[in-house]
Write a protein that holds these residues in place. Structure first.
Motif: not given
Ligand code: ADP
Length: 852
Positions: A618-619, A622-623
């Motif tokens: 997920e992290v 998020s880019g």
């Protein structure tokens, strides 16, 4: 007759008459004058007489007055005398002691009340004889005469009365009172008799007589005042010289003459001088005396307030005998203990030698291709052998501590590394049980200290080993914090926390005792000698530290110790050129994530912490960008290998470093080669930095590091091993077979010395117990042959585990010693350390060898 004639006759008659007249006138005149004188003198006498009469009269008057006064004075004096006498008798009657006066014939003249008290109601009055009084006393049943018949008793006293200096007599009354009867003859022949009440004195004296010790009292001139019978008995040979008034010196002389002081024989005067000067110089004195009859006396002397000296003599013969018995018993015990230690050393040697074969061969066997069943068997042999060694070592250590033969060998060492090594050693067991083993070494704490690393490792192995043993789920965390107590000294707190079965409060003190284990249902299944904590505590106390424990049943335990150690060198905060700046840390364990964050941040690596692979994805989605992903291996849902696959599938190409408690298993996975590194958990800080440094691109500001030049014609390191036991030779040979060394065996010390000269080894391994010439002698011989500056390092291989051996070995000029059974990792470290320049390097041992 003519007229003229007549006239002339008449004239002549007249003239004669005239002359007669004149003569008579003169005579008359003279008589008158005499008379006048006489009258005057008579008158004077009358006047004088009158004067005398007058003065006699006034004198008589005066005398008369005086007489009247004298009569008055006499009267007064008489009254005073009567009063004084009455007062005197009143006083004499009030004193408790008896006072009486007898006449020259021993008839009572007078006596006070106290003297007459025993005769109340008896016919005793002035005039009665002293003998009668004694008879009344003796027959009245008031006196305790002992066995003496009345006549003899009374006779003695009466007889003494006639002697010049009558001795006092002590009368003992049946009511317990004592009277001292003192009779003295006065100048006029009267006899004064005193009856002094000495009951109090006699009571004190009876007490002094009753004590079992000798009592003696000297006056300020050092003359004997008194001593009790016990004192006389103790110095029986001097007793006859102990008359009251005798000087201390004379009593000693008397004793010397009678053989009272055997230590003085042949040097009596010198002995006497010493004894007297000792007494003079030591008014407060305690010393021991050995008497001729073999008894021992302890003498206490003290000054008294009047300058005299009081002494007590205590018979300590029994105590001395006990002391002697104790000394003999102690010597026997010490001899037994030495025998036990020697036996232990021997047993240790005897057990360890074959164990070297068992454990070493099993270790080698595990590295060969085996079926699953064979592997199980081989591993069981190895682990059982190791378990047996642990027990042997525990018992040996404990015996050593007990025999006070344990010596600490402080040296600089890396505490963090030691802790990691212990953790690594125990990692396989933790992994089997599925518990996490973590190390949290305070980032800002120096890692190198001076202490006995072997003993500290032992303490840590005990504590961490117990924590792993008594924990079924959760974690074991080794935490090290410290504070600088003074420059260069750190007070370290090392705690080992677990989430295991815990210990009930009533057992908390008990577990540090030897062979003590918590007896409960829950821990009956655990094995152990019950010596580990006892050894741990004693070792830490020997290092001036303290051990403690906190625990709660069912929740876990926290064992800790505190030690103040000198820092070996300034903290080596890594100043490596790490160009990795952002790390994504993935670990399901909160503590692990935190430790990693604390390890990385000070080196300028920013971290983002994730609980799971999914969170990490997920992290990333998020880019956020990262230079490296550091992930745990085993995690619920998505493990490290799966995360790697997900990353690559998602197009993320950054290097992935995996931390694993089972690197061997990790390496087996197909994608393992895509991992930048697999690090054994718990990760050593330096190891992590090294890995990150390797991942860092070359620093643009610095020239690329030069590769160390590989020598053109590298030769193999030459190793000489002196070992007489064939099995052990084989084990050694197999253990080093992977490394490029040239190995030669010597079968005994003599061969070793020969080979030292012909083979010219780079390193010598030296067994100690060998036939013909043992390792120590061989080492000494080699040292003698060595040329200055050409020292060849040697390492003793010993099965002896007692400390004295180690010292003997090092004293023979050997540089190191290794205890059997030999471990491959240890041999590797020694080879690598002493590999000379220009020889082929010794490769790292495979990871599996470090304990996985
Ligand atoms: P051993 O482990 O060989 O029995 P030790 O002296 O090391 O002997 O430990 C004594 C006892 O203390 C153990 O038997 C156990 O009952 C208890 N004990 C020690 N450590 C722990 C721990 N971490 N958790 C629970 N109990 C423990």
């Amino acid at each position: 007759m003519d007229l003229a004639e007549r006239l002339s006759k008449e004239r002549r008659a007249r003239l004669a008459a005239e002359r007669l007249l004149e003569q008579k006138s003169r005579e008359l005149f003279a008589a008158n004058e005499k008379l006048a004188l006489h009258a005057r003198s008579l008158s004077d006498q009358v006047v004088e007489q009158r004067e005398k009469v007058r003065s006699a009269l006034s004198e008589a008057e005066m005398l008369k007055g005086q007489n009247t006064r004298f009569v008055k004075d006499l009267d007064k004096a008489h009254t005073t005398a009567v009063m004084a006498e009455r007062r005197l008798w009143d006083s004499i009657n009030t004193i408790k002691d008896g006072f009486a006066v007898f006449d020259a014939d021993f008839k009572l003249v007078t006596a006070n009340h106290a003297y007459l008290a025993p005769f109340r109601g008896k016919p005793v009055a002035p005039g009665v004889g002293f003998d009668e009084m004694l008879t009344i006393l003796a027959t009245g049943g008031l006196l305790d005469l002992g066995d003496a018949p009345v006549e003899t008793w009374a006779g003695d006293i009466l007889h003494d009365l006639d002697s010049e200096r009558a001795e006092p007599h002590v009368l003992k009354y049946v009511n317990g009172n004592y009277i001292r009867l003192v009779n003295r003859r006065a100048r006029d022949g009267d006899v004064v008799s005193l009856a002094i009440n000495i009951t109090e004195q006699m009571r004190i004296w009876a007490a002094i007589e009753a004590i079992p010790d000798g009592f003696v009292l000297f006056d300020r001139e050092d003359r004997l005042l008194t001593c009790n019978q016990r004192y006389r008995d103790i110095y029986a040979l001097s007793a006859d010289g102990m008359t009251p008034g005798a000087k201390f010196e004379d009593i000693l002389r008397f004793g010397l003459a009678n053989g009272q002081h055997p230590d003085a024989t042949g040097r009596e005067e010198e002995w006497l001088d010493q004894r007297l000067s000792h007494r003079r110089e030591n008014p407060h004195d305690i010393h021991e005396q050995h008497l001729t009859d073999g008894r021992w006396i302890r003498a206490y002397d003290h000054p008294t307030p009047d300058g005299g000296r009081v002494g007590l003599r205590i018979d300590i013969t029994e105590m001395k005998e006990q002391q002697e018995a104790l000394r003999v018993a102690r010597e026997e015990a010490e001899a037994a203990s030495r025998a036990k230690s020697a036996f232990l050393a021997n047993m240790s040697h005897e057990i360890r030698t074959p164990m070297n074969g068992v454990v070493g061969m099993a270790e080698l066997l595990c590295d060969t291709g085996l079926t699953a069943e064979q592997r199980l068997f081989a591993e069981t042999i190895k682990s059982s052998g190791e378990a047996l060694l642990v027990i042997i070592n525990d018992i040996l250590d404990y015996s050593k501590i007990e025999a006070e033969r344990l010596t600490l060998r402080p040296e600089p060492f890396d505490l963090e590394r030691t802790i990691h090594e212990v953790a690594m050693l125990l990692q396989p067991r933790a992994r089997e049980k599925g518990i996490d083993l973590m190390v949290d070494f305070d980032m800002f704490l120096p890692t190198r200290y001076v202490a006995d690393p072997g003993r500290l490792r032992q303490v840590l192995t005990n504590l961490v080993g117990n924590a792993v043993k008594f924990t079924d789920k959760g974690h074991v965390l080794i935490r090290v914090v410290g504070l600088e107590t003074e420059p260069g000294q750190q007070q370290l707190h090392v705690t080992v926390e677990d989430t295991g079965i815990g210990i009930a409060p009533e057992y908390l003190d008990h577990i540090f005792g030897e062979f003590n284990q918590v007896e409960s249902e829950s821990n009956r299944k655990f094995e152990g000698t019950g010596l580990g904590l006892a050894i741990t505590q004693r070792l830490i106390e020997r290092m001036d530290g303290a051990v403690w424990v906190d625990s709660e049943v069912g929740k876990g335990s926290s064992f800790g110790f505190r030690l103040t150690l000198p820092v070996a060198e300034a903290s080596i905060l890594p100043n490596l050129p790490i160009t990795v700046h952002r790390a994504l840390v993935v670990d399901d364990q909160f503590i692990n994530r935190t430790i990693l964050e604390r390890q990385l941040t000070p080196s300028g690596v920013a971290t983002v912490l994730c609980r799971s692979g999914a969170e990490a994805m997920e992290v990333l989605a998020s880019g956020a960008e990262f230079d490296v992903v550091i992930t745990d291996h085993q995690m619920p849902d998505m493990d490290g290998i799966a995360l790697l696959a997900r990353l690559r599938a998602g197009g993320f190409t950054m290097p992935v470093v995996m931390l694993s408690s089972n690197p061997a298993a990790a390496r087996e996975s197909e994608t393992a080669s895509d991992l930048a590194a697999i690090l054994q958990k718990p990760v050593l800080r330096a190891e992590l930095y090294r890995t990150l440094q390797a991942l860092s691109g070359p620093d643009p500001q610095e020239a690329p590091p030069m590769e160390p030049p590989v020598p053109a014609e590298a030769r193999a390191m030459r190793v000489l091993t002196a070992e007489d036991n064939r099995t052990n030779q084989l084990v050694f040979q197999k253990m080093v077979r992977e490394w490029s060394i040239e190995l030669v065996f010597a079968g005994n010390g003599l061969e070793a010395v020969d080979l030292y000269q012909s083979f010219m080894p780079d390193l010598i391994f030296m067994d100690i117990s060998m036939p013909e010439m043992d390792g120590r002698d061989a080492a000494r011989a080699i040292r003698r042959l060595e040329k200055p500056g050409a020292h060849i390092p040697s390492v003793a291989l010993t099965a002896h585990a007692m400390d004295g051996d180690a010292e003997g070995i090092l004293a023979a000029g050997i540089d190191r010693y290794m205890t059997k059974p030999l471990r491959r990792a240890a041999i590797h470290d020694v080879l690598a350390e002493f590999c000379p320049e220009g020889a082929l390097p010794i490769a790292l041992p495979p990871v599996a060898m470090t304990g996985t």
